[in-house]
Design a protein around this motif. Structure first.
Motif, PDB file in Angstrom:
ATOM      1  N   TYR A 171       0.804  -1.220   0.000  1.00  0.00           N
ATOM      2  CA  TYR A 171       0.000   0.000   0.000  1.00  0.00           C
ATOM      3  C   TYR A 171       0.842   1.277   0.000  1.00  0.00           C
ATOM      4  O   TYR A 171       0.341   2.352  -0.318  1.00  0.00           O
ATOM      5  CB  TYR A 171      -0.934   0.012   1.219  1.00  0.00           C
ATOM      6  N   LEU A 237      -1.370   8.099   2.311  1.00  0.00           N
ATOM      7  CA  LEU A 237      -2.698   7.740   1.804  1.00  0.00           C
ATOM      8  C   LEU A 237      -3.850   8.556   2.385  1.00  0.00           C
ATOM      9  O   LEU A 237      -4.918   8.620   1.780  1.00  0.00           O
ATOM     10  CB  LEU A 237      -2.977   6.260   2.069  1.00  0.00           C
ATOM     11  N   GLU A 238      -3.656   9.176   3.539  1.00  0.00           N
ATOM     12  CA  GLU A 238      -4.771   9.838   4.226  1.00  0.00           C
ATOM     13  C   GLU A 238      -5.505  10.828   3.328  1.00  0.00           C
ATOM     14  O   GLU A 238      -6.739  10.855   3.295  1.00  0.00           O
ATOM     15  CB  GLU A 238      -4.276  10.536   5.502  1.00  0.00           C
ATOM     16  N   LYS A 239      -4.754  11.631   2.603  1.00  0.00           N
ATOM     17  CA  LYS A 239      -5.388  12.612   1.716  1.00  0.00           C
ATOM     18  C   LYS A 239      -5.438  12.127   0.269  1.00  0.00           C
ATOM     19  O   LYS A 239      -6.392  12.401  -0.448  1.00  0.00           O
ATOM     20  CB  LYS A 239      -4.625  13.935   1.783  1.00  0.00           C
ATOM     21  N   ALA A 240      -4.418  11.380  -0.147  1.00  0.00           N
ATOM     22  CA  ALA A 240      -4.330  10.982  -1.549  1.00  0.00           C
ATOM     23  C   ALA A 240      -5.348   9.912  -1.916  1.00  0.00           C
ATOM     24  O   ALA A 240      -5.909   9.933  -3.022  1.00  0.00           O
ATOM     25  CB  ALA A 240      -2.918  10.489  -1.870  1.00  0.00           C
ATOM     26  N   ASP A 241      -5.601   8.948  -1.012  1.00  0.00           N
ATOM     27  CA  ASP A 241      -6.477   7.831  -1.364  1.00  0.00           C
ATOM     28  C   ASP A 241      -7.091   7.223  -0.101  1.00  0.00           C
ATOM     29  O   ASP A 241      -6.708   6.138   0.334  1.00  0.00           O
ATOM     30  CB  ASP A 241      -5.689   6.768  -2.136  1.00  0.00           C
ATOM     31  N   PRO A 242      -8.071   7.913   0.513  1.00  0.00           N
ATOM     32  CA  PRO A 242      -8.690   7.398   1.744  1.00  0.00           C
ATOM     33  C   PRO A 242      -9.313   6.014   1.583  1.00  0.00           C
ATOM     34  O   PRO A 242      -9.300   5.217   2.523  1.00  0.00           O
ATOM     35  CB  PRO A 242      -9.760   8.453   2.065  1.00  0.00           C
ATOM     36  N   ALA A 243      -9.853   5.719   0.397  1.00  0.00           N
ATOM     37  CA  ALA A 243     -10.463   4.404   0.181  1.00  0.00           C
ATOM     38  C   ALA A 243      -9.406   3.302   0.255  1.00  0.00           C
ATOM     39  O   ALA A 243      -9.651   2.222   0.807  1.00  0.00           O
ATOM     40  CB  ALA A 243     -11.171   4.366  -1.166  1.00  0.00           C
ATOM     41  N   LYS A 244      -8.237   3.585  -0.295  1.00  0.00           N
ATOM     42  CA  LYS A 244      -7.156   2.607  -0.248  1.00  0.00           C
ATOM     43  C   LYS A 244      -6.677   2.416   1.191  1.00  0.00           C
ATOM     44  O   LYS A 244      -6.363   1.295   1.606  1.00  0.00           O
ATOM     45  CB  LYS A 244      -5.993   3.068  -1.131  1.00  0.00           C
ATOM     46  N   GLU A 247      -9.034   0.161   2.934  1.00  0.00           N
ATOM     47  CA  GLU A 247      -8.805  -1.221   2.515  1.00  0.00           C
ATOM     48  C   GLU A 247      -7.621  -1.820   3.269  1.00  0.00           C
ATOM     49  O   GLU A 247      -7.670  -2.970   3.724  1.00  0.00           O
ATOM     50  CB  GLU A 247      -8.548  -1.259   1.009  1.00  0.00           C
TER      51      GLU A 247
END
Length: 283
Positions: A171, A237-244, A247
């Motif tokens: 991730y 990932l917190e801002k760039a891709d919360p959905a990831k 997961e």
């Protein structure tokens, strides 16, 4: 250009230096986990056969649990770590016990110590985070006397912590080319290859660390506050891709759940011990 600006420019141009700068910052939050590693520190020190009067180097020793364990036996120990915040805690821990231990900021890939200076070189779950294993192990062996002992603890890739390393890496943003997974240090075959002919009498042993936790969710949350690789991944990932990120959290809690029982989690680890030879053997 002044020296500070020159150093900053050099770091920006070197992907490994950038990687270690991020590690240095992320591991600053590790201290709350240190108490979990105190029994395994004693186990490693006994496994290494440390004796009173020996000169010992603790590599990537964080808050000093191994160094303090060694010093209480009467050995002369130097503690080292990349992260100043952890060294500050190590000095405080040593002062509480009344121990005079030298702690130095040090990169395992460029140890600020002389050749053949130590009788024993130890690392508990620390040197394995150096990006280039060949550089790290060469440095650890360089500062070790011929006939001296190198011993370290690491996480097998097929057990809980090693599996979490691999999950986090899936991730996280990719590291620079050439950065090895810390989980590889839990493979005896890889360890033998990395130590090579510089050592003899390689010995392995295994043990289990039992950590008290309230739930898999609590353990996952704790990792996000204290574990360097997980901290870096969450920040990315917190801002760039919360959905990831959501997961990742589901997968992490599922893995933790496999090792969770009676409000504890089992963390299997591997110990390695070897003796440095005077000179490499024949090819």
């Amino acid at each position: 250009m002044n020296p500070e600006a020159s150093s900053t420019a050099a770091t920006a141009a070197d992907p490994f230096a950038q990687f270690k700068a991020r590690q240095k910052e992320a591991w600053a939050h590790f201290a709350p986990l240190a108490m979990y590693t105190t029994p395994s520190a004693a186990r490693l020190v006994r496994f290494a056969g440390v004796k009173a009067g020996q000169r010992v180097l603790d590599v990537a020793g964080g808050t000093g649990v191994v160094a303090i364990t060694v010093a209480r036996l009467g050995a002369k120990v130097t503690g080292s770590d990349l992260t100043p915040e952890l060294l500050e805690q190590a000095r405080e821990n040593a002062a509480i016990v009344g121990l005079d231990i030298e702690f130095k900021e040090a990169d395992v890939e460029k140890l600020p110590f002389g050749d053949a200076q130590y009788d024993v070189v130890l690392s508990q779950f620390g040197h394995m985070f150096a990006p280039r294993p060949d550089v790290a192990i060469a440095e650890m062996l360089r500062v070790l006397k011929p006939g001296g002992t190198i011993a370290f603890a690491s996480w097998p890739p097929d057990h809980y912590v090693g599996r979490m390393f691999q999950l986090t890496a899936r991730y996280a943003p990719p590291p620079p080319a050439g950065v090895a997974s810390p989980a590889q240090w839990g493979e005896p075959a890889i360890i033998r290859e990395r130590l090579g002919q510089a050592v003899k009498d390689i010995t392995f042993d295994r043990d289990v660390m039992i950590v008290n936790i309230l739930s898999p969710q609590h353990q996952r949350a704790t990792m996000e506050r204290t574990s360097g690789p997980v901290i870096s991944m969450v920040q990315a990932l917190e801002k760039a891709d919360p959905a990831k990120l959501a997961e990742f959290r589901r997968e992490a809690e599922a893995i933790i759940g496999e090792y969770f029982e009676m409000n504890t989690i089992r963390q299997s680890y591997l110990m390695t011990r070897a003796t440095k030879v005077s000179a490499p053997g024949p090819a």
